[in-house]
Write an enzyme that holds these catalytic residues in place. Structure first.
Site, PDB file in Angstrom:
ATOM      1  N   LYS A 238       0.844  -1.204   0.000  1.00 37.70           N
ATOM      2  CA  LYS A 238       0.000   0.000   0.000  1.00 37.70           C
ATOM      3  C   LYS A 238       0.881   1.257   0.000  1.00 37.70           C
ATOM      4  CE  LYS A 238      -3.351   2.500   2.746  1.00 37.70           C
ATOM      5  NZ  LYS A 238      -4.128   2.599   3.965  1.00 37.70           N
TER       6      LYS A 238
ATOM      7  N   GLU B 251      -4.247  -5.690  15.197  1.00 42.68           N
ATOM      8  CA  GLU B 251      -3.703  -4.427  14.691  1.00 42.68           C
ATOM      9  C   GLU B 251      -4.783  -3.336  14.760  1.00 42.68           C
ATOM     10  OE1 GLU B 251      -2.121  -3.828  10.580  1.00 42.68           O
ATOM     11  OE2 GLU B 251      -0.171  -3.806  11.522  1.00 42.68           O
TER      12      GLU B 251
ATOM     13  N   GLY C 246      -4.613  -1.565   5.310  1.00 45.47           N
ATOM     14  CA  GLY C 246      -3.891  -2.750   4.833  1.00 45.47           C
ATOM     15  C   GLY C 246      -4.589  -4.040   5.217  1.00 45.47           C
ATOM     16  N   ARG C 247      -5.043  -4.113   6.464  1.00 48.10           N
ATOM     17  CA  ARG C 247      -5.650  -5.363   6.948  1.00 48.10           C
ATOM     18  C   ARG C 247      -7.088  -5.534   6.467  1.00 48.10           C
ATOM     19  NH1 ARG C 247      -4.214  -1.764  10.644  1.00 48.10           N
ATOM     20  NH2 ARG C 247      -5.753  -0.763  11.972  1.00 48.10           N
TER      21      ARG C 247
ATOM     22  N   HIS D 251      -5.341 -31.913  20.292  1.00 52.87           N
ATOM     23  CA  HIS D 251      -4.237 -32.741  20.782  1.00 52.87           C
ATOM     24  C   HIS D 251      -3.070 -31.863  21.196  1.00 52.87           C
ATOM     25  CE1 HIS D 251      -6.505 -36.205  19.401  1.00 52.87           C
ATOM     26  NE2 HIS D 251      -6.861 -35.417  18.397  1.00 52.87           N
TER      27      HIS D 251
ATOM     28  N   LYS E  17       9.843  -0.092  13.667  1.00 57.43           N
ATOM     29  CA  LYS E  17      10.349   0.012  12.288  1.00 57.43           C
ATOM     30  C   LYS E  17      11.480   1.028  12.215  1.00 57.43           C
ATOM     31  CE  LYS E  17       6.146  -0.741   9.581  1.00 57.43           C
ATOM     32  NZ  LYS E  17       5.179  -0.095   8.700  1.00 57.43           N
TER      33      LYS E  17
ATOM     34  N   GLU F 176      10.651  -4.918   4.008  1.00 57.38           N
ATOM     35  CA  GLU F 176      10.657  -6.333   3.637  1.00 57.38           C
ATOM     36  C   GLU F 176      10.254  -6.521   2.174  1.00 57.38           C
ATOM     37  OE1 GLU F 176       9.235  -5.003   6.308  1.00 57.38           O
ATOM     38  OE2 GLU F 176       9.294  -6.346   8.051  1.00 57.38           O
TER      39      GLU F 176
HETATM   40  O1  F6P Z   1       3.590  -2.834   9.718  1.00 56.14           O
HETATM   41  C1  F6P Z   1       2.218  -2.824   9.644  1.00 56.14           C
HETATM   42  C2  F6P Z   1       1.711  -2.541   8.285  1.00 56.14           C
HETATM   43  O2  F6P Z   1       1.683  -1.182   8.089  1.00 56.14           O
HETATM   44  C3  F6P Z   1       0.325  -3.156   8.068  1.00 56.14           C
HETATM   45  O3  F6P Z   1      -0.697  -2.382   8.544  1.00 56.14           O
HETATM   46  C4  F6P Z   1       0.319  -3.338   6.596  1.00 56.14           C
HETATM   47  O4  F6P Z   1      -0.666  -4.231   6.181  1.00 56.14           O
HETATM   48  C5  F6P Z   1       1.721  -3.845   6.370  1.00 56.14           C
HETATM   49  O5  F6P Z   1       2.514  -3.112   7.266  1.00 56.14           O
HETATM   50  C6  F6P Z   1       2.252  -3.703   4.966  1.00 56.14           C
HETATM   51  O6  F6P Z   1       2.228  -2.389   4.536  1.00 56.14           O
HETATM   52  P1  F6P Z   1       2.338  -2.017   3.013  1.00 56.14           P
HETATM   53  O7  F6P Z   1       1.201  -2.638   2.293  1.00 56.14           O
HETATM   54  O8  F6P Z   1       2.301  -0.536   2.981  1.00 56.14           O
HETATM   55  O9  F6P Z   1       3.655  -2.560   2.502  1.00 56.14           O
END
Ligand code: F6P
Length: 547
Positions: free
Chosen positions: A206, A353, A267-268, A384, A512, A212
């Site tokens: 987003k 979140e 995002g979520r 289990h 972060k 990452e």
């Molecule tokens: O670190 C949390 C977050 O901001 C989430 O809310 C989001 O879904 C995820 O990182 C990834 O963010 P992006 O889609 O901006 O890479």
């Protein structure tokens, strides 16, 4: 508005708690043969049985009074009409607009966002059809067979978990590999499985600023070039989904290969947008539309059903009951369906979140508990492992059992066995086993009376452990859409009651930015050693191995 804990409805619930705390669900069931019918409802092809809760009709009435006193219905209207209810980021919250009918109108900043959604969906559909028909060709003229989807958090969990859930609907010639973690092992292992000539990379972010995802995409591109692709071929193999078109094009993704999303989608909550592209590619656009339609049905139910028959509101208010009046700190989701094995992890991000907050909308510190720890897994596997603690542990951990009545893989008695486990667990949690029952079971086993009494004490199960059961006829794109939206709206209702902003995520920011500073210290020649002694020592241990 007075503080939450000062509300008359809150105080009435507090007074009522003592009465319910000393009531056993076994007695509630014994007293009312009609309890299931009174405390279950069907909507959007889902059945919710909430009769195995520590609640009477009066409890529910008091909980709904609390929802009313917190102005739930006007908050629902505000969200659906595009008001900027995400006040700390000054954003509207419009994931429901992503599943709206295209003739609907939702205005944000003076423009109708549903028409923007329709345009992006048309772009998605054309792309999906082209790839699935074998008309999107790689740099050597071969059709795409593999997708590597790169993204993290909401740009990963939805696409991965819902693709997994809809495995029976996958296109035969296509498979998808998901990469989220910056740990190189993740991408390296996925790249071992694919051929550059027939692989399409989807980079989903987003913000287009997530470490990452950027690192994994760069490494994927390096790998692609090392396999024989050229810079000019990149456009045939890399597409992106983002709000940040400028950053994405600067990064090297062809503008024609970009799918837009908007800042009014969290995002979520984003799997319904182009973030859901991997799902649409795997299950086809018609099935993707059915997923949206299932969610849309739940949106309508949530907006129109009175509280007494409103599935998300009922689940949310029962959650409030346990979190705020019984001291529950966690909530477990148990998916009795292998395809839904990831669903608890999806809801974990969605809920934690969203509601892992402790500041009210007015900036006050809360003096009550908010979002519980969400966890869980696949039934019957969990029986289990961690169910022991559910049955005989000391806390109250409300559970949601989720099961389709029909399997996509009917095989002998497997599904009946699965269902018997699911129903047996909620029954055991509810009724428990008394000392007398445990002792009677030990009779005739050759134990002394003293030994039998000792063992019986260990076999006592208190019961009175609450659960909901959610059933659907079959796990389809539509029922899955409804199920996800059910949890989205449940999360929203709880955020309203707790008076927190369920749509920001400031809590993830500090880690972060400190991580970025530490990265510099790990890799630069002359780092400044001004961290705390623990962090300095950890950095030094890493540097000794690498610098
Ligand atoms: O670190 C949390 C977050 O901001 C989430 O809310 C989001 O879904 C995820 O990182 C990834 O963010 P992006 O889609 O901006 O890479």
């Amino acid at each position: 508005m007075p503080k939450l804990t000062q509300l008359a409805s809150w105080q009435a619930l507090q007074a009522h708690q003592g009465q319910i705390a000393s009531t056993h669900m076994r007695d509630l069931f014994a007293a009312d043969a009609d309890r299931f019918h009174k405390m279950s409802l069907k909507s959007c092809d889902l059945l919710l049985d909430y009769s195995k809760n520590r609640a009477s009709e009066q409890t529910l009435e008091l909980l709904f009074n609390l929802a009313k006193e917190c102005n739930l219905s006007s908050k629902i209207n505000a969200m659906f009409s595009g008001e900027k209810i995400n006040t700390t980021e000054e954003r509207a919250v419009c994931h429901s607009a992503l599943r709206a009918n295209h003739d609907e109108q939702v205005q944000v900043d003076g423009s109708n966002i549903v028409s923007e959604v329709a345009a992006t969906q048309a772009q998605m559909q054309a792309f999906v059809d082209k790839v699935r028909c074998g008309n999107w060709l790689g740099y050597t003229g071969k059709a795409i067979t593999d997708i590597v989807a790169i993204g993290i958090g909401g740009s990963f969990l939805g696409p991965k978990i819902m693709s997994e859930a809809l495995r029976p609907y996958w296109h035969k010639g296509l498979t998808c590999h998901f990469v989220a973690n910056v740990d190189a092992t993740s991408i390296c292992e996925k790249l071992k499985k694919v051929d550059a000539e027939t692989t399409l990379f989807i980079m989903s972010s987003k913000s287009f600023g997530t470490q990452e995802t950027l690192s994994n995409t760069l490494s994927a591109k390096d790998w692609f070039l090392a396999q024989g692709g050229t810079q000019a071929d990149v456009a045939k193999h890399f597409v992106g989904v983002t709000t940040n078109i400028k950053a994405a094009t600067e990064f090297g993704i062809d503008e024609q290969n970009l799918f837009t999303m908007w800042d009014w989608v969290g995002g979520r909550y984003s799997l319904w947008s182009a973030i859901g592209l991997p799902i649409a590619l795997l299950i086809g656009f018609d099935n993707f539309k059915a997923l949206l339609a299932g969610a849309k049905a739940m949106d309508e139910h949530f907006q129109t059903a009175p509280l007494e028959q409103n599935m998300p509101a009922i689940m949310a208010m029962l959650g409030i009951w346990y979190t705020n009046f019984f001291g529950s700190q966690s909530h477990v989701l148990l998916s009795y369906d292998h395809y839904l094995r990831g669903f608890p992890a999806y809801v974990q991000q969605l809920d934690m979140e969203s509601n892992g907050k402790s500041t009210t909308l007015d900036g006050e510190q809360v003096d009550y508990s908010t979002g519980p720890v969400i966890w869980g897994g696949e039934g019957s596997n969990g029986q289990h492992a961690y169910h022991q603690l559910l049955h005989q542990g000391t806390g109250v951990i409300p559970a949601d059992f989720i099961m389709p009545l029909n399997s996509h893989n009917p095989l002998g008695e497997h599904h009946a066995q699965l269902a018997s486990n699911c129903f047996g667990q909620s029954q055991a949690l509810m009724q428990g086993r008394t000392f007398e029952e445990a002792l009677a079971e030990l009779e005739g086993k050759g134990l002394s009376q003293a030994k039998a009494e000792l063992i019986a004490k260990h076999k006592v199960m208190p019961g009175n452990k609450p659960s909901n059961t959610i059933l659907m006829d079959k796990l389809t794109p539509a029922t899955l859409g409804s199920l996800i939206a059910l949890y989205e709206h449940k999360t929203f209702v709880q955020g309203v009651i707790w008076d927190i902003n369920s749509f920001d995520q400031w809590g993830v920011e500090l880690g972060k930015s400190l991580g970025n500073e530490i990265l510099d210290r790990l890799v630069s020649e002359k780092p400044k050693a001004n961290l705390d002694s623990s962090s300095n020592a950890l950095v030094e241990l890493f540097r000794q191995k690498h610098i």
